[in-house]
Design a protein around this motif. Structure first.
Motif, PDB file in Angstrom:
ATOM      1  N   LEU A 227       3.804   6.524  -5.046  1.00 51.78           N
ATOM      2  CA  LEU A 227       3.766   6.818  -6.476  1.00 51.78           C
ATOM      3  C   LEU A 227       2.584   7.713  -6.836  1.00 51.78           C
ATOM      4  CD1 LEU A 227       4.567   3.289  -7.992  1.00 51.78           C
ATOM      5  CD2 LEU A 227       6.139   5.211  -7.694  1.00 51.78           C
ATOM      6  N   GLY A 228       1.758   8.045  -5.841  1.00 51.99           N
ATOM      7  CA  GLY A 228       0.593   8.872  -6.113  1.00 51.99           C
ATOM      8  C   GLY A 228      -0.617   8.093  -6.560  1.00 51.99           C
ATOM      9  N   ILE A 229      -0.623   6.785  -6.277  1.00 50.29           N
ATOM     10  CA  ILE A 229      -1.763   5.930  -6.613  1.00 50.29           C
ATOM     11  C   ILE A 229      -2.244   5.300  -5.314  1.00 50.29           C
ATOM     12  CG2 ILE A 229      -2.583   3.978  -7.999  1.00 50.29           C
ATOM     13  CD1 ILE A 229      -0.211   4.489  -9.889  1.00 50.29           C
ATOM     14  N   PRO A 230      -3.169   5.945  -4.609  1.00 49.52           N
ATOM     15  CA  PRO A 230      -3.611   5.421  -3.318  1.00 49.52           C
ATOM     16  C   PRO A 230      -4.287   4.061  -3.449  1.00 49.52           C
ATOM     17  CG  PRO A 230      -4.325   7.695  -3.634  1.00 49.52           C
ATOM     18  CD  PRO A 230      -3.819   7.218  -4.948  1.00 49.52           C
ATOM     19  N   VAL A 231      -4.028   3.200  -2.491  1.00 47.38           N
ATOM     20  CA  VAL A 231      -4.718   1.916  -2.394  1.00 47.38           C
ATOM     21  C   VAL A 231      -5.717   2.038  -1.237  1.00 47.38           C
ATOM     22  CG1 VAL A 231      -4.519  -0.563  -1.965  1.00 47.38           C
ATOM     23  CG2 VAL A 231      -2.755   0.620  -3.285  1.00 47.38           C
ATOM     24  N   VAL A 232      -6.994   1.946  -1.565  1.00 47.17           N
ATOM     25  CA  VAL A 232      -8.053   2.057  -0.567  1.00 47.17           C
ATOM     26  C   VAL A 232      -8.456   0.645  -0.153  1.00 47.17           C
ATOM     27  CG1 VAL A 232     -10.390   2.888  -0.096  1.00 47.17           C
ATOM     28  CG2 VAL A 232      -8.869   4.200  -1.602  1.00 47.17           C
ATOM     29  N   ASN A 233      -8.198   0.295   1.085  1.00 47.09           N
ATOM     30  CA  ASN A 233      -8.574  -1.043   1.555  1.00 47.09           C
ATOM     31  C   ASN A 233      -9.711  -0.949   2.553  1.00 47.09           C
ATOM     32  OD1 ASN A 233      -7.003   0.068   3.621  1.00 47.09           O
ATOM     33  ND2 ASN A 233      -6.365  -1.931   4.349  1.00 47.09           N
ATOM     34  N   GLY A 234     -10.400  -2.042   2.698  1.00 47.58           N
ATOM     35  CA  GLY A 234     -11.519  -2.093   3.626  1.00 47.58           C
ATOM     36  C   GLY A 234     -11.613  -3.467   4.248  1.00 47.58           C
ATOM     37  N   TYR A 235     -12.662  -3.654   5.021  1.00 49.83           N
ATOM     38  CA  TYR A 235     -12.864  -4.925   5.719  1.00 49.83           C
ATOM     39  C   TYR A 235     -14.348  -5.241   5.723  1.00 49.83           C
ATOM     40  CZ  TYR A 235     -13.788  -7.865   9.819  1.00 49.83           C
ATOM     41  OH  TYR A 235     -14.259  -8.842  10.666  1.00 49.83           O
ATOM     42  N   GLY A 236     -14.649  -6.492   5.519  1.00 45.29           N
ATOM     43  CA  GLY A 236     -16.040  -6.920   5.567  1.00 45.29           C
ATOM     44  C   GLY A 236     -16.136  -8.420   5.383  1.00 45.29           C
ATOM     45  N   LEU A 237     -17.350  -8.914   5.333  1.00 48.14           N
ATOM     46  CA  LEU A 237     -17.587 -10.329   5.102  1.00 48.14           C
ATOM     47  C   LEU A 237     -18.985 -10.496   4.526  1.00 48.14           C
ATOM     48  CD1 LEU A 237     -18.086 -11.976   8.618  1.00 48.14           C
ATOM     49  CD2 LEU A 237     -17.590  -9.573   8.342  1.00 48.14           C
ATOM     50  N   THR A 238     -19.193 -11.635   3.897  1.00 52.16           N
ATOM     51  CA  THR A 238     -20.460 -11.881   3.204  1.00 52.16           C
ATOM     52  C   THR A 238     -21.649 -11.719   4.138  1.00 52.16           C
ATOM     53  OG1 THR A 238     -19.324 -13.439   1.737  1.00 52.16           O
ATOM     54  CG2 THR A 238     -21.728 -13.567   1.826  1.00 52.16           C
ATOM     55  N   GLU A 239     -21.526 -12.219   5.375  1.00 51.38           N
ATOM     56  CA  GLU A 239     -22.632 -12.162   6.324  1.00 51.38           C
ATOM     57  C   GLU A 239     -23.027 -10.735   6.696  1.00 51.38           C
ATOM     58  OE1 GLU A 239     -20.440 -16.054   7.194  1.00 51.38           O
ATOM     59  OE2 GLU A 239     -19.997 -14.033   6.472  1.00 51.38           O
ATOM     60  N   ALA A 240     -22.161  -9.777   6.406  1.00 53.25           N
ATOM     61  CA  ALA A 240     -22.443  -8.374   6.741  1.00 53.25           C
ATOM     62  C   ALA A 240     -22.752  -7.542   5.503  1.00 53.25           C
ATOM     63  CB  ALA A 240     -21.263  -7.770   7.487  1.00 53.25           C
ATOM     64  N   GLY A 241     -23.093  -8.195   4.401  1.00 48.25           N
ATOM     65  CA  GLY A 241     -23.352  -7.430   3.180  1.00 48.25           C
ATOM     66  C   GLY A 241     -22.080  -6.840   2.615  1.00 48.25           C
ATOM     67  N   THR A 242     -20.998  -7.551   2.778  1.00 49.56           N
ATOM     68  CA  THR A 242     -19.627  -7.246   2.342  1.00 49.56           C
ATOM     69  C   THR A 242     -18.951  -6.206   3.234  1.00 49.56           C
ATOM     70  OG1 THR A 242     -20.248  -5.640   0.627  1.00 49.56           O
ATOM     71  CG2 THR A 242     -20.128  -7.933  -0.027  1.00 49.56           C
TER      72      THR A 242
ATOM     73  N   MET B 207       0.828  -1.205   0.000  1.00 47.70           N
ATOM     74  CA  MET B 207       0.000   0.000   0.000  1.00 47.70           C
ATOM     75  C   MET B 207       0.864   1.257   0.000  1.00 47.70           C
ATOM     76  SD  MET B 207      -3.019  -1.057   2.677  1.00 47.70           S
ATOM     77  CE  MET B 207      -3.797   0.544   2.495  1.00 47.70           C
ATOM     78  N   GLN B 208       1.942   1.241   0.809  1.00 51.28           N
ATOM     79  CA  GLN B 208       2.827   2.389   0.888  1.00 51.28           C
ATOM     80  C   GLN B 208       3.549   2.609  -0.439  1.00 51.28           C
ATOM     81  OE1 GLN B 208       3.188   4.348   3.951  1.00 51.28           O
ATOM     82  NE2 GLN B 208       3.872   5.732   2.318  1.00 51.28           N
ATOM     83  N   PHE B 209       3.947   1.539  -1.112  1.00 58.74           N
ATOM     84  CA  PHE B 209       4.633   1.625  -2.400  1.00 58.74           C
ATOM     85  C   PHE B 209       3.782   2.396  -3.409  1.00 58.74           C
ATOM     86  CE2 PHE B 209       5.118  -0.213  -6.688  1.00 58.74           C
ATOM     87  CZ  PHE B 209       6.451   0.081  -6.943  1.00 58.74           C
ATOM     88  N   PHE B 210       2.508   2.019  -3.538  1.00 58.36           N
ATOM     89  CA  PHE B 210       1.652   2.694  -4.511  1.00 58.36           C
ATOM     90  C   PHE B 210       1.300   4.112  -4.062  1.00 58.36           C
ATOM     91  CE2 PHE B 210       0.943  -1.637  -6.081  1.00 58.36           C
ATOM     92  CZ  PHE B 210       1.021  -1.414  -7.443  1.00 58.36           C
ATOM     93  N   TYR B 211       1.107   4.300  -2.768  1.00 50.13           N
ATOM     94  CA  TYR B 211       0.795   5.650  -2.284  1.00 50.13           C
ATOM     95  C   TYR B 211       1.945   6.593  -2.593  1.00 50.13           C
ATOM     96  CZ  TYR B 211      -0.938   9.399   0.668  1.00 50.13           C
ATOM     97  OH  TYR B 211      -1.396  10.613   1.106  1.00 50.13           O
TER      98      TYR B 211
END
Length: 333
Positions: A114-129, A108-112
């Motif tokens: 370079l000016g290309i942010p990596v947006v990550n998140g967290y979820g699971l199928t049981e929670a509607g992703t 994530m830091q590598f791409f950031y």
């Protein structure tokens, strides 16, 4: 009114993904962490091929971009400083969106940088992703962001370091499992979804994840350790893939206080395990606290089994190793 063209690829082979950026002038792209990692490897290989003076100039531009965007991304500025890099991505990319599996903070830091942010998140199928999303305010490579609007999260039974099971409550959480009332009762308690994931909230309200509850290992000294957490110490190791296991998980042997950890390595095609790789593994291992260090490594000759979202199937891999090899295959460090 607003809209956008959505591009679906028939394959996620890196060369086709790279071509799609330029051909379709992609602005946002959703990729699993393994594909993001492959893009990083491709870029690093290209950077390594540059003449020394060009590489020095590139490093200077990356460092400048990192300094000027350390609090918040500035895509226009990054495109000016690193125009050739952005041109290789079609010149329109605003962010890479990833989830479904662990992504290394260094990627994530590598791409950031370079000016290309990596947006990550967290979820699971049981929670509607999705349950959380990193809003880049500021950029944090070590978290999965803050809860989305309408989502409540809490940490159950936190230990001394604040780590416990993540529980979620939201209108997007499922009502029950189809035809499985027993599993429903185990998973949804008083309206809260028990995710089975271990995490904690840091002071800014960002959620940090440490691994699956079922993978947690308790040491002789009563310390809780998580294979996924230890794996971050080997982030960027020059091998195809790797994973950390408790030896007793692979070869069950109930001996209280005699647990040991091992690093399972899958080398690249035609790659040899040499002294240089051994030294890098040993150096990274030494930086870990004593109770988190791996005691040996094992070379595995097959690709790791993975889910559709490219998570390693730890149990399946452990079973394959146990069927094919014994404890004597582990080489001590």
């Amino acid at each position: 009114m607003c809209g956008a063209c959505v591009v679906h690829l028939r394959t996620l082979r890196p060369e086709f993904v790279r071509d799609a950026f330029v051909r379709y002038r992609i602005t946002y792209v959703s990729l699993v962490p393994m594909i993001v990692k492959n893009l990083e490897r491709g870029l690093r290989a290209k950077f390594d091929e540059l003449p020394s003076w060009k590489r020095t100039l590139l490093n200077a531009m990356i460092a400048t971009n990192r300094l000027l965007t350390r609090h918040r991304p500035n895509v226009k500025l990054s495109r000016m400083l690193l125009s050739n890099v952005h041109r290789g991505f079609g010149g329109e990319v605003l962010a890479l969106i990833t989830g479904g599996a662990f992504i290394e903070p260094s990627t994530m830091q590598f791409f950031y940088d370079l000016g290309i942010p990596v947006v990550n998140g967290y979820g699971l199928t049981e929670a509607g992703t999705a349950l959380t999303l990193n809003d880049l305010k500021p950029f944090r490579a070590d978290t999965v962001g803050k809860p989305l609007p309408g989502v409540e999260l809490r940490i159950l039974n936190p230990d001394a370091e604040g780590v416990g099971e993540v529980a979620a409550r939201s209108k997007t959480v499922m009502s029950h499992y189809l035809d499985d009332p027993e599993l429903t009762l185990e998973t949804i308690v008083d309206g809260w979804l028990l995710t089975g994931d271990l995490g904690r909230f840091e002071s800014g309200g960002h959620l940090q994840l440490f691994g699956r509850k079922k993978n947690m290992i308790v040491t002789e000294g009563g310390k809780n350790i998580y294979p996924e957490d230890i794996e971050t110490a080997f982030d960027g190791l020059p091998v195809k893939e790797y994973s950390v296991f408790a030896a007793n998980y692979v070869w069950p042997k109930k001996e209280l206080g005699r647990e040991s950890l091992m690093l399972v390595l899958r080398l690249e095609q035609n790659q040899k395990f040499d002294a240089r790789l051994l030294e890098e593994i040993s150096a990274r291992n030494r930086r870990l606290p004593d109770f988190k260090r791996v005691s040996g490594y094992l070379i595995w000759e097959k690709d790791f089994p993975r889910t559709a979202s490219m998570k390693i199937k730890r149990q399946a891999l452990a079973e394959e190793i146990a069927k094919s090899l014994g404890r004597d295959a582990v080489v001590a460090l």
